[in-house]
Design an enzyme around this catalytic site. Structure first.
Site: not given
Length: 496
Positions: A334, A430
């Protein structure tokens, strides 16, 4: 008839409230009750995507799992995610509504109470028992006037309170008795009992201490709970729980995570902690990247540009380039993925002053922050060898460039990037390493023999052991008897 409810508040932060609620959720669920966790307000950059398309604190997602139900935005209606110069991002019922500094947020609280009570009412309509978790300390009387997280909520919903003190940090008698000394008498009347948590040693040595607290406060003693040794097998509540470096030269392969100031979703790497052949360490600024690290991970960030500046100030940019020259591997998730690219632009000032900064230049990628926040569960396969994965996306921004994609998503789109040598990679997914298949794949890439760890099964088994532990040392029958049907005293109209 609505559900009964009871609230677990603490004498301070990190006294074990979240874990106690998870334990009680599993214990009462095993008794056949429909249990729902609820936290009116949480401050955390560890968040989870919910089944209804929003986000909540990761601790509440774990509590939902303990209750064997899907996480919902109504389990944590107000989530504060600290950023950089603009204060905290405010998430209400799963959606970002803006940013606010501390003083501005205090002014917002009365308007947010409607959303809090609306979410609470929804949970009571579908449950037999709602376990409410407070935030921080019940004794923060300087913030009481606009409180929606502790006694402000308890009074508005008429929910009885159990106060938790942590003996492991010392001064637990003073913290419990002192809380009663400073809070308003009407707030004190809401407290029905107390728990002393994280005891180590012979419990008989603290029997007089429990009696002393009960005598001075008039509250019922619900139990002295010993430290739960397997707590480290569950996701940590906040950054206070992330592990540091272990002793040098213990024979395990070293993996390091750069713990910049606004690290987010660091629970992505909990499964690595449980791998017996891995030494996982979170490095703080001031600690150099060790030369023997096999893999360096750049985690998510709530303020990518600010954390990139912190990374450079720590000298980690120099260490990373040396690590790559030695043939070491790098993985960015991310915000960490965004940092690995050539440039990061924030034209609308989402994270702070509008502008553009140079990235680390380890991937041929450019990121522009903006657009709607992506909140979605996702699955797919790695491009090179078709290893499956499941995870979730939670980010603002779009990354493009001339690179080989790392992953193919189930919807046909690509995600992430990997360099020509296969040593530097990044993606937006994630939970990638929570998937046993992907984790073993990454460990093989760096020459680590993986274990037979089934991470998801391990978490569930740990929750069962935690519930066993709580039922042994806590008077759960009495606690359940203290719970009562709430009486909402104010409008439950959601905030807009």
């Amino acid at each position: 008839m609505r559900a009964r409810a009871i609230m677990i508040q603490g004498t301070g932060s990190d006294v074990g409230k979240s874990l106690l609620v998870a334990a009680l959720a599993r214990a009462f669920t095993r008794r056949g009750l429909r249990v729902r966790p609820f936290k009116p307000q949480n401050m955390s950059n560890n968040a989870a995507v919910t089944s209804d398309g929003g986000e909540i604190g990761r601790a509440q997602a774990l509590q939902a799992r303990a209750a064997r139900v899907a996480p919902s935005v109504h389990m944590n209606p107000v989530l504060l995610k600290p950023q950089s110069d603009i204060g905290s991002q405010v998430v209400v019922q799963g959606r970002v509504v803006g940013n606010a500094r501390a003083r501005e947020y205090q002014a917002m609280k009365p308007k947010l109470l409607g959303a809090v009570l609306d979410s609470f009412r929804r949970l009571t309509d579908e449950a037999d028992l709602v376990l409410v978790e407070g935030a921080g300390s019940a004794s923060e009387v300087n913030l009481r006037a606009a409180d929606i997280a502790n006694m402000g909520f308890a009074r508005a919903a008429d929910v009885p309170v159990v106060l938790v003190g942590d003996i492991d940090r010392g001064g637990v008698i003073a913290s419990l008795v002192g809380t009663q000394a400073v809070i308003d008498p009407a707030d004190n009347a809401m407290i029905a009992g107390f728990i002393v948590n994280r005891f180590r040693g012979d419990p008989s040595l603290f029997a007089d201490g429990m009696k002393l607290v009960a005598k001075h406060t008039g509250w019922q003693s619900l139990g002295l709970v010993p430290f739960f040794e397997d707590a480290n097998r569950l996701p940590a509540e906040d950054a206070l729980g992330i592990p540091g470096r272990s002793a040098e030269g213990d024979g395990r392969q070293r993996i390091v995570v750069l713990a910049y100031p606004r690290i987010a979703n660091f629970d992505d790497f909990d499964p690595l902690r449980l791998e017996k052949n891995v030494d996982l360490a979170f490095l703080r600024p001031g600690e150099p990247i060790p030369g023997d690290a096999a893999l360096v991970i750049l985690p998510g960030s709530k303020a990518t540009i600010a954390d990139l500046a912190a990374l450079r100030a720590a000298g980690w940019d120099v260490d990373l380039k040396a690590h790559v020259r030695r043939g070491g591997h790098v993985l960015g998730i991310c915000g960490g993925y965004q940092m690995l690219g050539r440039r990061i632009s924030d034209p609308d000032g989402i994270e702070g002053p509008a502008g553009r900064v140079e990235g680390l230049g380890l991937l041929e990628a450019d990121t522009v922050l903006g657009g709607d926040k992506v909140l979605i569960e996702i699955a797919g396969k790695s491009m090179a060898d078709a290893v499956p994965f499941k995870g979730y996306e939670m980010h603002i921004g779009r990354t493009t460039g001339t690179f080989r994609p790392l992953l193919r998503l189930a919807n046909g789109k690509h995600d992430g990037a990997i360099n020509a040598g296969g040593t530097v990679a990044g993606c937006y997914i994630h939970g990638l390493l929570s998937d046993d298949r992907q984790r073993q794949h990454w460990l093989q890439r760096i020459g680590v023999k993986g274990s037979a760890l089934d991470y998801e099964a391990d978490v569930d088994a740990t929750l069962d052991r935690l519930a066993d532990h709580i039922e042994k040392y806590l008077d759960c029958d009495r606690l359940l008897a203290l719970a009562r049907e709430p009486k909402l005293k104010t409008s439950s109209t959601p905030a807009r």
